[in-house]
Design a protein around this motif. Structure first.
Motif, PDB file in Angstrom:
ATOM      1  N   GLN A  57       0.869  -1.177   0.000  1.00  0.00           N
ATOM      2  CA  GLN A  57       0.000   0.000   0.000  1.00  0.00           C
ATOM      3  C   GLN A  57       0.906   1.226   0.000  1.00  0.00           C
ATOM      4  OE1 GLN A  57      -0.768  -2.603   2.487  1.00  0.00           O
ATOM      5  NE2 GLN A  57      -1.913  -3.391   0.716  1.00  0.00           N
ATOM      6  N   LEU A  58       0.724   2.069  -0.997  1.00  0.00           N
ATOM      7  CA  LEU A  58       1.614   3.210  -1.222  1.00  0.00           C
ATOM      8  C   LEU A  58       0.819   4.505  -1.161  1.00  0.00           C
ATOM      9  CD1 LEU A  58       4.338   4.476  -2.113  1.00  0.00           C
ATOM     10  CD2 LEU A  58       3.727   3.905  -4.478  1.00  0.00           C
ATOM     11  N   ASN A  59       1.254   5.438  -0.280  1.00  0.00           N
ATOM     12  CA  ASN A  59       0.650   6.762  -0.166  1.00  0.00           C
ATOM     13  C   ASN A  59       1.671   7.812  -0.585  1.00  0.00           C
ATOM     14  OD1 ASN A  59      -1.716   5.667   0.925  1.00  0.00           O
ATOM     15  ND2 ASN A  59      -0.911   5.789   3.007  1.00  0.00           N
ATOM     16  N   VAL A  60       1.235   8.734  -1.433  1.00  0.00           N
ATOM     17  CA  VAL A  60       2.136   9.750  -1.965  1.00  0.00           C
ATOM     18  C   VAL A  60       1.431  11.097  -1.963  1.00  0.00           C
ATOM     19  CG1 VAL A  60       3.466  10.495  -3.970  1.00  0.00           C
ATOM     20  CG2 VAL A  60       3.267   8.059  -3.456  1.00  0.00           C
ATOM     21  N   SER A  61       2.144  12.152  -1.551  1.00  0.00           N
ATOM     22  CA  SER A  61       1.658  13.520  -1.753  1.00  0.00           C
ATOM     23  C   SER A  61       2.800  14.352  -2.308  1.00  0.00           C
ATOM     24  CB  SER A  61       1.132  14.118  -0.445  1.00  0.00           C
ATOM     25  OG  SER A  61       2.179  14.373   0.465  1.00  0.00           O
ATOM     26  N   TYR A  62       2.426  15.336  -3.146  1.00  0.00           N
ATOM     27  CA  TYR A  62       3.462  16.114  -3.826  1.00  0.00           C
ATOM     28  C   TYR A  62       2.849  17.404  -4.355  1.00  0.00           C
ATOM     29  CZ  TYR A  62       1.228  13.886  -7.859  1.00  0.00           C
ATOM     30  OH  TYR A  62       0.311  13.450  -8.767  1.00  0.00           O
ATOM     31  N   PRO A  63       3.690  18.417  -4.667  1.00  0.00           N
ATOM     32  CA  PRO A  63       3.168  19.672  -5.226  1.00  0.00           C
ATOM     33  C   PRO A  63       2.548  19.436  -6.600  1.00  0.00           C
ATOM     34  CG  PRO A  63       5.425  19.934  -4.422  1.00  0.00           C
ATOM     35  CD  PRO A  63       5.146  18.477  -4.428  1.00  0.00           C
ATOM     36  N   GLU A  64       1.426  20.050  -6.843  1.00  0.00           N
ATOM     37  CA  GLU A  64       0.693  19.760  -8.069  1.00  0.00           C
ATOM     38  C   GLU A  64       1.405  20.263  -9.325  1.00  0.00           C
ATOM     39  OE1 GLU A  64      -3.097  21.577  -7.901  1.00  0.00           O
ATOM     40  OE2 GLU A  64      -2.347  23.627  -7.778  1.00  0.00           O
ATOM     41  N   GLY A  65       2.418  21.071  -9.190  1.00  0.00           N
ATOM     42  CA  GLY A  65       3.120  21.579 -10.370  1.00  0.00           C
ATOM     43  C   GLY A  65       4.018  20.570 -11.030  1.00  0.00           C
ATOM     44  N   MET A  66       4.227  19.424 -10.424  1.00  0.00           N
ATOM     45  CA  MET A  66       5.108  18.413 -11.014  1.00  0.00           C
ATOM     46  C   MET A  66       4.293  17.222 -11.517  1.00  0.00           C
ATOM     47  SD  MET A  66       6.738  16.343  -7.770  1.00  0.00           S
ATOM     48  CE  MET A  66       6.258  14.669  -8.188  1.00  0.00           C
ATOM     49  N   ILE A  67       4.882  16.513 -12.453  1.00  0.00           N
ATOM     50  CA  ILE A  67       4.290  15.271 -12.950  1.00  0.00           C
ATOM     51  C   ILE A  67       4.867  14.119 -12.138  1.00  0.00           C
ATOM     52  CG2 ILE A  67       4.088  13.735 -14.935  1.00  0.00           C
ATOM     53  CD1 ILE A  67       4.487  16.264 -16.690  1.00  0.00           C
ATOM     54  N   ALA A  68       4.027  13.288 -11.589  1.00  0.00           N
ATOM     55  CA  ALA A  68       4.470  12.149 -10.795  1.00  0.00           C
ATOM     56  C   ALA A  68       4.259  10.860 -11.574  1.00  0.00           C
ATOM     57  CB  ALA A  68       3.722  12.098  -9.470  1.00  0.00           C
ATOM     58  N   ARG A  69       5.301  10.090 -11.733  1.00  0.00           N
ATOM     59  CA  ARG A  69       5.228   8.757 -12.330  1.00  0.00           C
ATOM     60  C   ARG A  69       5.357   7.744 -11.187  1.00  0.00           C
ATOM     61  NH1 ARG A  69       3.185  10.296 -17.093  1.00  0.00           N
ATOM     62  NH2 ARG A  69       4.593  11.710 -18.251  1.00  0.00           N
ATOM     63  N   ILE A  70       4.246   7.214 -10.732  1.00  0.00           N
ATOM     64  CA  ILE A  70       4.225   6.360  -9.551  1.00  0.00           C
ATOM     65  C   ILE A  70       4.146   4.902  -9.986  1.00  0.00           C
ATOM     66  CG2 ILE A  70       3.040   5.879  -7.374  1.00  0.00           C
ATOM     67  CD1 ILE A  70       1.877   8.720  -7.523  1.00  0.00           C
ATOM     68  N   ARG A  71       5.073   4.095  -9.475  1.00  0.00           N
ATOM     69  CA  ARG A  71       5.118   2.675  -9.847  1.00  0.00           C
ATOM     70  C   ARG A  71       5.220   1.823  -8.597  1.00  0.00           C
ATOM     71  NH1 ARG A  71       9.159   0.550 -11.776  1.00  0.00           N
ATOM     72  NH2 ARG A  71      10.767   2.182 -11.677  1.00  0.00           N
ATOM     73  N   LEU A  72       4.497   0.740  -8.584  1.00  0.00           N
ATOM     74  CA  LEU A  72       4.677  -0.256  -7.541  1.00  0.00           C
ATOM     75  C   LEU A  72       5.928  -1.080  -7.844  1.00  0.00           C
ATOM     76  CD1 LEU A  72       1.038  -1.594  -6.991  1.00  0.00           C
ATOM     77  CD2 LEU A  72       2.244   0.210  -5.746  1.00  0.00           C
ATOM     78  N   PRO A  73       6.537  -1.661  -6.829  1.00  0.00           N
ATOM     79  CA  PRO A  73       7.733  -2.473  -7.078  1.00  0.00           C
ATOM     80  C   PRO A  73       7.429  -3.643  -8.007  1.00  0.00           C
ATOM     81  CG  PRO A  73       7.436  -2.042  -4.723  1.00  0.00           C
ATOM     82  CD  PRO A  73       6.194  -1.578  -5.404  1.00  0.00           C
ATOM     83  N   MET A 128      -2.435   5.626  -3.119  1.00  0.00           N
ATOM     84  CA  MET A 128      -3.232   6.793  -2.753  1.00  0.00           C
ATOM     85  C   MET A 128      -2.390   8.030  -3.056  1.00  0.00           C
ATOM     86  SD  MET A 128      -5.075   7.842   0.843  1.00  0.00           S
ATOM     87  CE  MET A 128      -6.257   6.495   0.646  1.00  0.00           C
ATOM     88  N   GLU A 129      -2.917   8.866  -3.896  1.00  0.00           N
ATOM     89  CA  GLU A 129      -2.151   9.988  -4.438  1.00  0.00           C
ATOM     90  C   GLU A 129      -2.831  11.297  -4.037  1.00  0.00           C
ATOM     91  OE1 GLU A 129      -0.596  11.378  -8.895  1.00  0.00           O
ATOM     92  OE2 GLU A 129      -1.802   9.558  -8.610  1.00  0.00           O
ATOM     93  N   THR A 130      -2.030  12.255  -3.477  1.00  0.00           N
ATOM     94  CA  THR A 130      -2.549  13.557  -3.075  1.00  0.00           C
ATOM     95  C   THR A 130      -1.694  14.648  -3.694  1.00  0.00           C
ATOM     96  OG1 THR A 130      -3.282  12.664  -0.948  1.00  0.00           O
ATOM     97  CG2 THR A 130      -3.119  15.068  -1.139  1.00  0.00           C
ATOM     98  N   LYS A 131      -2.370  15.585  -4.404  1.00  0.00           N
ATOM     99  CA  LYS A 131      -1.665  16.724  -4.985  1.00  0.00           C
ATOM    100  C   LYS A 131      -1.901  17.948  -4.107  1.00  0.00           C
ATOM    101  CE  LYS A 131      -2.156  15.028  -9.733  1.00  0.00           C
ATOM    102  NZ  LYS A 131      -2.624  15.366 -11.108  1.00  0.00           N
ATOM    103  N   LEU A 132      -0.833  18.634  -3.768  1.00  0.00           N
ATOM    104  CA  LEU A 132      -0.904  19.801  -2.902  1.00  0.00           C
ATOM    105  C   LEU A 132      -0.850  21.073  -3.731  1.00  0.00           C
ATOM    106  CD1 LEU A 132       1.566  18.621  -0.111  1.00  0.00           C
ATOM    107  CD2 LEU A 132      -0.916  18.415  -0.140  1.00  0.00           C
ATOM    108  N   GLY A 133      -1.733  22.006  -3.424  1.00  0.00           N
ATOM    109  CA  GLY A 133      -1.752  23.272  -4.145  1.00  0.00           C
ATOM    110  C   GLY A 133      -0.503  24.091  -3.907  1.00  0.00           C
ATOM    111  N   ILE A 134      -0.220  24.962  -4.858  1.00  0.00           N
ATOM    112  CA  ILE A 134       0.961  25.828  -4.788  1.00  0.00           C
ATOM    113  C   ILE A 134       0.502  27.273  -4.702  1.00  0.00           C
ATOM    114  CG2 ILE A 134       3.056  26.573  -5.975  1.00  0.00           C
ATOM    115  CD1 ILE A 134       3.126  23.866  -7.345  1.00  0.00           C
ATOM    116  N   LEU A 135       1.028  28.003  -3.740  1.00  0.00           N
ATOM    117  CA  LEU A 135       0.677  29.421  -3.582  1.00  0.00           C
ATOM    118  C   LEU A 135       1.432  30.275  -4.582  1.00  0.00           C
ATOM    119  CD1 LEU A 135       0.666  29.685   0.319  1.00  0.00           C
ATOM    120  CD2 LEU A 135      -1.287  29.471  -1.218  1.00  0.00           C
TER     121      LEU A 135
END
Length: 969
Positions: A938-954, A962-969
């Motif tokens: 089970q993988l949880n990830v959060s990151y700034p929404e301005g980047m592209i995330a390539r998420i891979r399981l092993p 579970m993926e969360t994008k954080l807003g940028i001010l």
């Protein structure tokens, strides 16, 4: 950069560049009451060599940052909140001038420049002839050198100097007017540049406990001689190695005949042979654990002629020794032939040098002449002081400035008696931040040692508050490591401070940076107990938040990550430095790996940017660039320059700063063109230099064809081509790309052994091919991509299981490259196993920071039984990088981290969580839980929404994301 200065450079009377001089400056001035309504008053300041700034008695800052003298850095402070409007104000500055070159400073001349401007830029006050100055009369300029890398230890007599000199109401009637040296732009500070990083931190740290209490006896008389400078006129101008032949002569004066012990505590050098009263001391009489050397002698009543052959390498060039006499009465050093002394203060003479050679590793040098007739016969010819007259042409007094009044290091290390006691509970008050004092007990006929433990190593400035009678001596000595009864003394590093108390309660804060964990205080000469109200340490480092984090199911890896984090923090000053204790030097190659670690911990970039920009300033020392800057030691490690160029490209990849890439390409191109001139007729890189990669017995001669350097040059030429294309310099980029191809081809033709199925380490200048094989060379072959095809399969197999007959890795620095190569092979489990093995050894020995070396080779340590030399070395912080990059799986895929891969590799762990800073701001948080038996995660990830995330399981795992994008001010 040099703009709008009305201030003048000022100094005091005396020498242009005095040795170890502390000079105080003051200026009292009015600030109009009308100015109170506006903020924005700014004070610009710089000094040669270092300063401490006070405004109305408040310490405001220290500086300047290290810089080349022709690009002198200045600092700017906002001071509106400290000014008293409509009243008198005082600016006070303590300037520490070194008077010689170190590994972080090139000798200039004493000078101070300061200017205070209001919000409109109008000058309120500026340095000129109206400023008052005085030498700090309590500071002893004859304190010993810390080391060749650094400046001086510290000896301060508080009874001789009023510490209120910084205050407005101080009576400065006895001070002199400053002398104006010239305007901004004068030599040696021809250009001024504004500080390019934030001010460093001030973080108060308290010891965690009083570790021990003892009554002690040590030498009756000690001294430290700067043989390097005393025997070699002009050697203060540089920090290069010196070979020379010569002697030091003195007399030991005893009130009565007695037996005595002579102790010599320097780490190598300055101790080739000695004689006492004409008797040569045979080597079998000398005892002690390396590097300590002791000899028991009989002293006659009166003067005893001591002759020491100090010939050999004088890079450090310090002679430290003490004398302990049984029932000797008073012992002292005396001039052996007073009628020949230029001044009565000189108790030591030099004979020679008969020959001297400055050694620069990237330049040819002749051999030292060991067969000078006078040198060869002299030791046996000196029986009595009168015999010195036969050598009067070679004899001269040593200036007392090169001879310390005391060697606190020797007093702290050697003990005739050391009787320990249980620590009284009330003594622990010395480290508890309350109003109670810790009372230091006294023992008749003995000194008292109190040992403090800070809990872990720190880097910064010691401060203490005590109550004592006038004349009480407090000797402080900081060191890094102890275990049980064993104390690892810092040979070749004098981290001592002698403080002589004035009467009553007093506070002292040293202006000299030190790094240590343990702090020994020895109280001497007290007739009533000393009360300690506080011992604190001001941790000072580059300012950053602890954004990066890591935690997993393996508690050992968690401990290892933490010591890696703390080590990196301590080694981030105004540049990355190698270590907070021994050198505090910006080693160019070290900083490449340190920067990668810092990216995963702190995400700050300006410190690396200034590091990278400092390196090309060394082109006046060598077009190949030197390995530590700005430094008086002209030394070239080619790999370090290669790592600098690689770090420039990695900085661009990290930040996407194209303008910086273009700026740095000019400097990369310059040095690469000079490196290509070192390609010989065989098509290989053949160079004289310090051809280092690892502290281990690799066959890596300092002249010849060294395989790992050739391979790293291939990689660097490719980097140069990449940077050239960014700079739109297509022609030179193509040239470097072609050179890389040609060199890689020649490496595979000439440096591969079909018989041994491996790359040899080198070809010597006489054409001899190295007999040994090392895992280091094979690692570099794989990492740089020089090896291809079937050979690559062979080499990669060596990396997975290094053959026992190969030279093994000797330092965590080399492990960094090994882990990089293993990561390319997908061997994350092997990386973790190696980390557990090597760094686990550190943890088991109580490490709170990462060691410089592994305890398996003899290189670069004062005693072969030492676990390591430096116990805090940021080139060893690799786990903090690889645990974030491989276990959390966070890796950049595109310049500026605009696209990021998140692909964790469990490698037997059941869970992990942590954070990695994003260079554009914010962070990437990762947490995962894995079941290896069911291959689920089970993988949880959060990151700034301005980047592209390539998420891979092993690979081989199923599960959820579970993926969360954080807003940028």
């Amino acid at each position: 950069m040099t703009v709008n200065w009305q201030a003048k450079w000022i100094w005091g009377e005396g020498e242009e560049s005095p040795r170890n001089e502390w000079r105080c400056f003051r200026k009292t001035f009015d600030v109009p009451a009308a100015a109170e309504a506006r903020s924005g008053a700014a004070l610009r300041i710089t000094a040669d060599s270092r300063y401490v700034l006070y405004v109305n008695g408040t310490r405001l800052g220290r500086g300047p940052v290290r810089s080349w003298p022709f690009e002198q850095s200045y600092d700017t402070y906002e001071v509106s909140h400290l000014l008293k409007y409509g009243e008198e104000n005082t600016i006070a500055v303590l300037v520490l001038h070194f008077g010689l070159s170190t590994f972080y400073y090139l000798r200039g001349r004493g000078g101070l420049l300061a200017e205070l401007n209001d919000a409109d830029g109008d000058v309120i006050v500026a340095t000129d002839a109206t400023w008052l100055t005085s030498r700090h009369l309590g500071q002893h300029p004859r304190a010993p050198r810390m080391s060749i890398q650094q400046a001086f230890s510290e000896y301060v007599d508080a009874s001789a100097w009023d510490s209120s000199w910084k205050e407005l109401d101080y009576n400065d009637a006895g001070w002199s007017n400053a002398i104006v040296l010239g305007s901004v732009g004068m030599a040696p500070w021809t250009t001024l540049k504004p500080r390019d990083i934030p001010m460093l931190t001030d973080e108060t740290v308290y010891p965690v406990r009083v570790e021990s209490l003892a009554k002690v006896r040590s030498f009756h008389v000690t001294t430290a001689l700067d043989v390097r400078n005393a025997l070699n006129d002009g050697s203060e101008e540089h920090a290069n190695g010196i070979l020379c032949t010569g002697f030091v002569v003195t007399s030991i004066r005893a009130n009565c005949a007695c037996s005595a012990t002579l102790g010599f505590l320097q780490a190598g050098g300055c101790f080739r042979a000695l004689s006492l009263n004409g008797e040569e001391i045979s080597q079998d009489r000398i005892y002690g654990t390396t590097p300590e050397r002791y000899v028991d002698v009989n002293l006659n009543e009166g003067d005893n002629l001591l002759v020491i052959d100090v010939s050999g390498s004088l890079h450090v060039g310090k002679l430290q020794f003490g004398i302990y006499g049984e029932e000797s009465g008073e012992l002292s050093f005396a001039s052996p032939l007073e009628q020949l002394a230029d001044h009565s203060a000189s108790t030591f003479f030099r004979i020679g040098p008969f020959d001297a050679v400055i050694t620069i590793d990237h330049q040819s040098a002749r051999e030292l002449n060991w067969e000078y007739p006078v040198y060869m016969k002299l030791l046996g010819a000196l029986k009595r002081p009168e015999d010195l007259e036969r050598f009067v042409d070679w004899l001269s007094p040593i200036d007392p400035k090169y001879v310390s009044e005391v060697d606190v290091f020797a007093l702290s290390v050697w003990r005739k008696e050391n009787v320990k006691f249980a620590v009284p509970a009330q003594l622990q008050n010395a480290i508890i931040p309350n109003n109670e004092a810790g009372l230091v007990p006294l023992f008749e006929g003995y000194d008292t040692e109190v040992l403090f433990d800070l809990g872990k190593e720190y880097s910064g400035y010691l401060s203490f508050e005590v109550e004592a009678e006038a004349g009480t001596v407090l000797d402080w000595y900081g060191f890094e490591y102890m275990s049980g009864e064993y104390r690892q003394d810092t040979f070749d590093l004098d981290h001592t401070l002698r403080y002589v108390c004035h009467e009553g309660r007093q506070v002292y804060e040293t202006p000299i940076r030190r790094g240590f964990r343990y702090l020994a205080l020895t109280v001497r000469g007290a007739t009533r107990p000393v009360r300690i109200y506080g011992v604190t340490f001001i941790q000072s480092n580059y300012p950053m938040a602890e954004v990066g984090r890591f935690e997993c199911s393996d508690t050992l890896l968690n401990d290892i990550w933490e010591i890696s984090r703390h080590t990196t923090k301590l080694c981030m000053e105004d540049t990355f430095v190698d270590c907070p204790a021994y050198e505090q030097t910006f080693w160019v190659g070290d900083s490449r790996n340190e920067a990668l670690v810092s990216n995963y911990l702190y995400g700050v970039q300006d410190i690396l940017k200034r590091c990278l920009r400092l390196v090309p300033g060394s082109r006046h020392q060598s077009p190949l660039y030197v390995n530590q800057v700005p430094s008086g030691w002209s030394s070239v490690i080619p790999n370090w320059t290669f790592f600098w160029a690689i770090a420039c490209a990695e900085y661009y990849e990290q930040t996407g700063d194209e303008a910086f890439a273009v700026e740095m390409y000019d400097h990369i191109r310059f040095t690469m063109e000079h490196y290509l001139l070192k390609i010989d007729e065989s098509g290989l890189f053949n160079v004289k230099g310090w051809n280092l990669l690892d502290w281990s017995p690799i066959d890596q001669p300092n002249d010849g064809i060294v395989t790992h350097q050739n391979m790293f040059l291939v990689q660097t030429l490719r980097v140069a081509a990449q940077m050239g294309r960014i700079a739109k310099e297509e022609e030179s980029a193509a040239r470097f790309e072609e050179a890389a191809i040609r060199l890689a081809h020649r490496i595979n033709e000439c440096l591969w052994s079909e018989e041994k199925s491996a790359y040899i380490d080198c070809i010597h200048t006489d054409g001899r091919r190295s007999d040994s094989l090392s895992i280091q060379t094979q690692v570099v072959a794989s990492l740089t991509g020089v090896v291809q095809g079937e050979r690559k399969q062979i080499i990669d197999a060596y990396l997975v299981q290094p053959p026992e007959h190969f030279v093994q890795i000797g330092s965590p620095f080399m492990s960094f490259f090994y882990y990089e190569a293993l990561a390319k092979l997908g061997e994350v489990r092997l990386i973790l196993d190696d980390i557990r093995h090597h760094y686990g050894t550190m943890i088991r020995h109580g490490a709170t920071t990462c060691w410089e070396q592994y305890p398996n080779f003899l290189e670069n340590r004062a005693n072969p039984d030492m676990l390591t030399r430096s116990h805090c070395h940021a080139w060893s912080s690799a786990p903090a990088y690889f645990l974030g990059r491989e276990v959390l799986g966070v890796r950049s895929l595109r310049t500026g981290w605009t696209e990021v891969e998140i692909a964790p590799v469990p490698s037997g762990l059941t869970w992990a969580r942590g954070s990695v800073p994003h260079p554009a701001g914010g962070r990437i948080d990762v947490s995962w839980t894995a079941d290896e038996s069911s291959k689920t995660i089970q993988l949880n990830v959060s990151y700034p929404e301005g980047m592209i995330a390539r998420i891979r399981l092993p690979e081989g795992y199923t599960g959820s994301i579970m993926e969360t994008k954080l807003g940028i001010l």
